[in-house]
Enzyme design. Sequence first.
Site, PDB file in Angstrom:
ATOM      1  N   LYS A 100       0.246  -4.856   5.323  1.00 28.77           N
ATOM      2  CA  LYS A 100      -0.900  -5.730   5.034  1.00 28.77           C
ATOM      3  C   LYS A 100      -0.540  -6.687   3.910  1.00 28.77           C
ATOM      4  O   LYS A 100       0.353  -6.440   3.103  1.00 28.77           O
ATOM      5  CB  LYS A 100      -2.139  -4.919   4.657  1.00 28.77           C
ATOM      6  CG  LYS A 100      -2.040  -4.107   3.362  1.00 28.77           C
ATOM      7  CD  LYS A 100      -2.376  -4.870   2.086  1.00 28.77           C
ATOM      8  CE  LYS A 100      -2.182  -4.015   0.845  1.00 28.77           C
ATOM      9  NZ  LYS A 100      -2.081  -4.803  -0.398  1.00 28.77           N
ATOM     10  N   GLU A 148       7.527  -0.806  -2.959  1.00 27.24           N
ATOM     11  CA  GLU A 148       7.008  -1.408  -4.202  1.00 27.24           C
ATOM     12  C   GLU A 148       6.783  -2.904  -4.044  1.00 27.24           C
ATOM     13  O   GLU A 148       7.184  -3.708  -4.869  1.00 27.24           O
ATOM     14  CB  GLU A 148       7.973  -1.143  -5.368  1.00 27.24           C
ATOM     15  CG  GLU A 148       8.081   0.318  -5.746  1.00 27.24           C
ATOM     16  CD  GLU A 148       8.944   0.532  -6.979  1.00 27.24           C
ATOM     17  OE1 GLU A 148       9.963  -0.180  -7.128  1.00 27.24           O
ATOM     18  OE2 GLU A 148       8.599   1.386  -7.795  1.00 27.24           O
ATOM     19  N   ALA A 149       6.121  -3.251  -2.952  1.00 28.03           N
ATOM     20  CA  ALA A 149       5.962  -4.664  -2.605  1.00 28.03           C
ATOM     21  C   ALA A 149       4.509  -5.126  -2.614  1.00 28.03           C
ATOM     22  O   ALA A 149       4.229  -6.318  -2.609  1.00 28.03           O
ATOM     23  CB  ALA A 149       6.569  -4.921  -1.228  1.00 28.03           C
ATOM     24  N   GLY A 150       3.555  -4.173  -2.594  1.00 25.63           N
ATOM     25  CA  GLY A 150       2.148  -4.550  -2.445  1.00 25.63           C
ATOM     26  C   GLY A 150       1.780  -4.799  -0.998  1.00 25.63           C
ATOM     27  O   GLY A 150       0.790  -5.465  -0.698  1.00 25.63           O
ATOM     28  N   ALA A 209       1.525  -2.150   1.252  1.00 30.08           N
ATOM     29  CA  ALA A 209       0.918  -0.899   1.749  1.00 30.08           C
ATOM     30  C   ALA A 209       1.809  -0.139   2.724  1.00 30.08           C
ATOM     31  O   ALA A 209       1.321   0.457   3.681  1.00 30.08           O
ATOM     32  CB  ALA A 209      -0.452  -1.166   2.375  1.00 30.08           C
ATOM     33  N   GLY A 210       3.112  -0.127   2.468  1.00 26.75           N
ATOM     34  CA  GLY A 210       4.037   0.581   3.350  1.00 26.75           C
ATOM     35  C   GLY A 210       3.731   2.062   3.487  1.00 26.75           C
ATOM     36  O   GLY A 210       3.713   2.604   4.595  1.00 26.75           O
ATOM     37  N   GLY A 211       3.474   2.730   2.367  1.00 21.32           N
ATOM     38  CA  GLY A 211       3.153   4.158   2.406  1.00 21.32           C
ATOM     39  C   GLY A 211       1.837   4.430   3.100  1.00 21.32           C
ATOM     40  O   GLY A 211       1.720   5.358   3.912  1.00 21.32           O
ATOM     41  N   SER A 212       0.838   3.621   2.799  1.00 22.56           N
ATOM     42  CA  SER A 212      -0.487   3.795   3.409  1.00 22.56           C
ATOM     43  C   SER A 212      -0.460   3.499   4.903  1.00 22.56           C
ATOM     44  O   SER A 212      -1.165   4.143   5.681  1.00 22.56           O
ATOM     45  CB  SER A 212      -1.510   2.891   2.718  1.00 22.56           C
ATOM     46  OG  SER A 212      -1.692   3.287   1.378  1.00 22.56           O
ATOM     47  N   ALA A 213       0.357   2.530   5.306  1.00 20.29           N
ATOM     48  CA  ALA A 213       0.495   2.217   6.734  1.00 20.29           C
ATOM     49  C   ALA A 213       1.029   3.433   7.489  1.00 20.29           C
ATOM     50  O   ALA A 213       0.550   3.766   8.579  1.00 20.29           O
ATOM     51  CB  ALA A 213       1.427   1.019   6.921  1.00 20.29           C
ATOM     52  N   ASP A 261      -5.588   2.349   0.270  1.00 17.39           N
ATOM     53  CA  ASP A 261      -5.285   1.361   1.313  1.00 17.39           C
ATOM     54  C   ASP A 261      -5.354   1.923   2.733  1.00 17.39           C
ATOM     55  O   ASP A 261      -5.317   1.160   3.700  1.00 17.39           O
ATOM     56  CB  ASP A 261      -3.893   0.749   1.090  1.00 17.39           C
ATOM     57  CG  ASP A 261      -3.876  -0.296  -0.015  1.00 17.39           C
ATOM     58  OD1 ASP A 261      -4.933  -0.919  -0.252  1.00 17.39           O
ATOM     59  OD2 ASP A 261      -2.821  -0.486  -0.637  1.00 17.39           O
TER      60      ASP A 261
END
Length: 288
Positions: free
Chosen positions: A8, A92-94, A96-100, A132
């Site tokens: 996102k 650590e990019a903002g 939402a990789g983990g939440s995805a 997220d």
Amino acid sequence: MLIFAPAKINLTLDILGKRPDGYHELWSVMQAITLGDLVEIEPAEGINLRVVGADLPVDSTNIAFKAVQALRAATGKAIGASITIRKKIPLEAGLAGGSADGAAVLYGLNKLYNLNLSQEELLEIGAKISADIPFCLTGGTALVQGIGEKVKKLPPLKKGYFVIYKPPFGISTKEAYLRLAGKDLTKEHPDREKILKALGKENLEDLGKFLKNLLEISALEINPEIYKYKNELLNLKPLGVLMSGSGSALFALTENLKKAKEIYYQLTLPGQKFIVRPYAAGPTCLKL
């Protein structure tokens, strides 16, 4: 089951204040994009997690692992899974990789085990894991409020391209929020009415003008390189540039693929870059 887990970006991120429990009240328009991880899930006895393409923990500190535990707690069932995550979303990019990934696991296990949990129930479970996840479960274009648990679908953005640029460093979300403490943000808030109007009309030129993220203020303090990188992108004449979430990824909005490619190839900064489009859904099953 193979699931596409879209990343996102935040087209706007406003912070309304800090709650007594330490969380921040947000007002954010989020957009799912065509950059995403691939999450493969198979039924299993316990929880077995494997990550390909990134050095991430595979224990209970991983959001995907937590998602299985949360479903167990919510349903009272001994749900198990063998999960392989193929990372494409930068860390650590903002974005939402983990939440995805967590959203993809909730979505996938609900189908695999025929749990018949409603979307509302999944959102409620997801909100307890990560702020997220409710948006990541919803996808498309949405207005997100509260601490992330209130998600209202907006008409999907169908036009435009984004060039995502991820610098070779991350920004700590916790530090980004801490740096805002005590700052007078009165004149910094985005024009909510104008951004919603631009989205409603799919007026990309206006959308580019009203992109705003309050966390950019603290990110610039944490690492002033962000300012330099943002200016590099602005010099390439997109419709607008913004940092996503707590950073460090930046995105440039363009009206067409030709301009997106022009920016992509002219951008010679160190780090990762991608050309993406708006994505109208959340987790998507690619193969049963």
